[in-house]
Each structure stands twice: as structure tokens, then as C-alpha cells.
Design an enzyme around this catalytic site. Structure first.
Site, mmCIF file in Angstrom:
data_model
loop_
_atom_site.group_PDB
_atom_site.id
_atom_site.type_symbol
_atom_site.label_atom_id
_atom_site.label_comp_id
_atom_site.label_asym_id
_atom_site.label_seq_id
_atom_site.Cartn_x
_atom_site.Cartn_y
_atom_site.Cartn_z
ATOM 1 N N ASN A 6 0.888 -1.170 0.000
ATOM 2 C CA ASN A 6 0.000 0.000 0.000
ATOM 3 C C ASN A 6 0.927 1.221 0.000
ATOM 4 O OD1 ASN A 6 -2.505 1.189 2.401
ATOM 5 N ND2 ASN A 6 -2.314 1.643 0.250
ATOM 6 N N CYS A 67 -5.318 6.361 8.142
ATOM 7 C CA CYS A 67 -4.702 5.365 7.256
ATOM 8 C C CYS A 67 -3.721 4.563 8.090
ATOM 9 C CB CYS A 67 -3.991 6.043 6.084
ATOM 10 S SG CYS A 67 -3.119 4.899 4.994
ATOM 11 N N ASN A 69 -1.756 1.740 7.395
ATOM 12 C CA ASN A 69 -0.444 1.475 6.790
ATOM 13 C C ASN A 69 0.367 2.755 6.689
ATOM 14 O OD1 ASN A 69 -0.754 -1.337 6.354
ATOM 15 N ND2 ASN A 69 -1.986 -0.941 4.539
ATOM 16 N N ASN A 142 -11.984 6.140 9.940
ATOM 17 C CA ASN A 142 -12.737 6.239 8.698
ATOM 18 C C ASN A 142 -13.726 5.073 8.648
ATOM 19 O OD1 ASN A 142 -10.998 4.139 8.011
ATOM 20 N ND2 ASN A 142 -9.759 5.382 6.646
ATOM 21 N N HIS A 144 -15.951 1.771 7.699
ATOM 22 C CA HIS A 144 -15.766 0.465 7.075
ATOM 23 C C HIS A 144 -17.025 -0.375 7.226
ATOM 24 C CE1 HIS A 144 -11.344 0.374 6.335
ATOM 25 N NE2 HIS A 144 -11.361 1.324 7.241
ATOM 26 N N ASN A 175 -15.372 2.234 3.068
ATOM 27 C CA ASN A 175 -14.397 1.208 2.696
ATOM 28 C C ASN A 175 -15.073 -0.157 2.814
ATOM 29 O OD1 ASN A 175 -11.666 2.831 2.673
ATOM 30 N ND2 ASN A 175 -12.740 3.463 4.526
ATOM 31 N N GLU A 193 -10.785 0.174 -1.105
ATOM 32 C CA GLU A 193 -10.611 1.393 -0.325
ATOM 33 C C GLU A 193 -11.367 2.554 -0.936
ATOM 34 O OE1 GLU A 193 -7.128 2.777 1.619
ATOM 35 O OE2 GLU A 193 -6.005 0.974 1.076
ATOM 36 N N ARG A 194 -12.067 3.268 -0.093
ATOM 37 C CA ARG A 194 -12.763 4.490 -0.493
ATOM 38 C C ARG A 194 -11.765 5.473 -1.110
ATOM 39 N NH1 ARG A 194 -14.955 8.453 4.230
ATOM 40 N NH2 ARG A 194 -12.743 8.248 4.711
ATOM 41 N N CYS A 202 -4.636 -2.678 3.544
ATOM 42 C CA CYS A 202 -5.338 -1.536 4.164
ATOM 43 C C CYS A 202 -5.270 -1.730 5.667
ATOM 44 C CB CYS A 202 -6.785 -1.471 3.677
ATOM 45 S SG CYS A 202 -7.751 -0.156 4.466
ATOM 46 N N GLY A 203 -4.525 -0.849 6.345
ATOM 47 C CA GLY A 203 -4.348 -0.996 7.788
ATOM 48 C C GLY A 203 -5.620 -0.778 8.569
ATOM 49 N N THR A 204 -6.378 0.276 8.219
ATOM 50 C CA THR A 204 -7.635 0.497 8.953
ATOM 51 C C THR A 204 -8.643 -0.603 8.635
ATOM 52 O OG1 THR A 204 -8.514 1.985 7.244
ATOM 53 C CG2 THR A 204 -7.333 2.993 9.101
ATOM 54 N N GLY A 205 -8.590 -1.145 7.405
ATOM 55 C CA GLY A 205 -9.459 -2.270 7.068
ATOM 56 C C GLY A 205 -9.135 -3.497 7.901
#
Length: 267
Positions: A6, A67, A69, A142, A144, A175, A193-194, A202-205
Site C-alpha cells: 500500500n 490510514c 499502513n 474512517n 468500514h 471502505n 478502499e474508499r 489496508c491498515g484500517t481495514g
């Protein structure tokens, strides 16, 4: 820099002022043919309340609240522990050799914190898109939605991802995560990812999906989340904050002519 593939352009404006970052300039820089190219652009700025401020821009020019990552990349670049300000909240960064650990804060589950267009149960949302049904919604800086499926690789995420991202149910877009169980503490994950599309990681994912799986009793913390670009380790206990650990890499350093990108964006 990149985290599990990423990739990011990181602009350090903490010590010297730069022209204002606009969606048009971010889009111009993000073009992989005529610009530099990235999944996200990361802008570091001075902060009056934290060690510094971090802003994240998607390749389409939109600004994201968080984010994961990218936060590890920032921690590696900064080199020492820091508490930073983001649009999505305060993050605590701790670099280690080849990567970083990030305290991503506490997840939020209320429908208006995601946000959704109208009230509903976010634990098992009574909605679906073809074979993807009853997702969980989590905000980790964010928004998800997470779908648990038998085989994440079999989902046509390139087609369904943008449909879900832009559904009117999500006023700030969303996302889209599809995950399958690989063991009592192991998940396989793909993410649309949005504002960026299908990415290698995707770290937040990974954070949102691990939290969702723990809440549903599918896995135990800490959770290994395997993405196409590699693995992250996510630790979370209900009522606590999310700890994400994983690698980050600096690829190269360079310069560009800001005026040329601003002029191109204006034209």
C-alpha cells in the site's frame, strides 16, 4: 514509502511551509502516468497540541480521516515514539526495526458515527448487495463495512466494491472489506478502499475487520490478518483501543516542481 505494498507519497512540511494542498493537486500527484503515483498522499504538518499533525489524501483527491499502513510509514520516518493529530483522532506511534506499532484509538459502532444515512443495527446490518449480506459497520477513524464470506478471493470486489462505496446508505462513502476465517486467530482479507480502489493492503481495514470478527466471536485477539501484500497483527479487547503492528518501508526520496502540478491541476 509503502506498507505491505500500500504505497504513499509523504510530504514533510513540519519545518517549512508549503503551498496549500488541494484535491486537484493531490489528484495530479497521484496519477501514476503523469504524476508520482500513490494509493495515499501523507502530509506532515506542525501541530500546537501534538508532536505533529498528519493528513491523508486518497488518489482521487479526497481527504481521509485515517490510514493504518500510512501511520506505520510515518512512525518509521519519524524514528521515535510520537503522539500525532489526525482528522480521525489522536494516534500513538511507536517505530521498531522495519515497521511500527500504532495505537489506532477505540472503534466506534453507533450508526451516526460510521456514519449511515439512517439508524440501523451496525452489528449485522439488514442490507445486502447480491451475495454480500448482513455486514458489520465500524469506524476506526474512517468508515468500514465488513462482510464475512467463505472465500474472500471468490468475491468480485472490483465490481461490487464501487457499488457499495457509493451507495446512498453511506453519506461519506465507505471502505468495503471481505474476509474469510483461516483459523481461530487468523483472517484473510481483501479491501476496496474508499477513493483508492482495490489495494494490496489496508491498515484500517485490517483493524476494522479484526474488531468485527472478535465482536462476532469468530476469532480471538491478537489476530493475524493476511492481505494480498502481507500480514498485520491486530490486538483489541472490548472497551479498549486497537493496536496494529506490521512492517513499513521507505522506497526512495525525490523532489518535484510544485508549481507544475498546481498549474496542471488548474488546467
Amino acid at each position: 514509502m509503502h506498507g505491505l505494498g500500500n504505497d504513499f507519497v509523504v510530504i514533510d512540511a513540519r519545518a517549512a511551509a508549503i503551498p496549500a494542498m488541494t484535491p486537484a493537486v493531490a489528484r495530479a500527484l497521484g496519477d501514476r502516468r503523469t504524476g508520482v503515483g500513490f494509493d495515499q498522499l501523507i502530509l506532515l504538518e506542525a501541530s500546537g497540541t501534538h508532536d505533529f499533525r498528519v493528513r491523508f489524501f486518497n488518489a482521487d483527491g479526497s481527504e481521509a480521516g485515517a490510514c493504518g499502513n500510512g501511520s506505520r510509514a510515518v512512525a518509521l520516518l519519524h524514528g521515535v515514539p510520537a503522539v500525532v493529530e489526525t482528522q480521525g483522532g489522536t494516534l500513538r506511534l511507536e517505530p521498531f526495526d522495519g515497521g511500527a506499532r500504532v495505537d489506532m484509538g477505540a472503534p466506534r459502532f453507533d450508526w451516526n458515527a460510521i456514519p449511515l444515512a439512517y439508524p440501523m443495527d451496525t452489528h449485522a446490518m439488514p442490507v445486502g448487495w447480491e451475495s454480500l449480506e448482513a455486514p458489520m459497520a465500524v469506524n476506526v477513524g474512517n468508515p468500514h463495512v465488513i462482510f464475512f464470506v467463505d472465500d474472500a478471493e471468490a468475491v468480485e470486489l472490483e465490481r461490487l466494491g464501487p457499488l457499495i462505496e457509493h451507495d446512498p446508505l453511506f453519506p461519506e462513502r465507505v471502505n468495503v472489506n471481505v474476509a474469510s476465517l483461516a483459523g481461530p486467530d487468523h483472517l484473510r482479507l481483501r479491501v476496496w478502499e474508499r477513493g483508492a480502489g482495490l489495494t494490496r493492503a489496508c491498515g484500517t481495514g485490517a483493524c476494522a475487520t479484526a474488531v468485527a470478527a472478535i465482536r462476532r466471536g469468530l476469532v480471538q485477539s491478537p489476530v493475524r490478518v493476511s492481505l494480498p501484500g502481507g500480514d498485520l497483527v491486530i490486538a483489541w479487547e472490548p472497551g479498549g483501543t486497537i493496536l496494529m503492528s506490521g512492517p513499513a518501508t521507505e522506497s526512495f526520496r525525490g523532489t518535484f516542481d510544485w508549481d507544475a502540478y498546481a498549474a496542471g491541476a488548474a488546467g
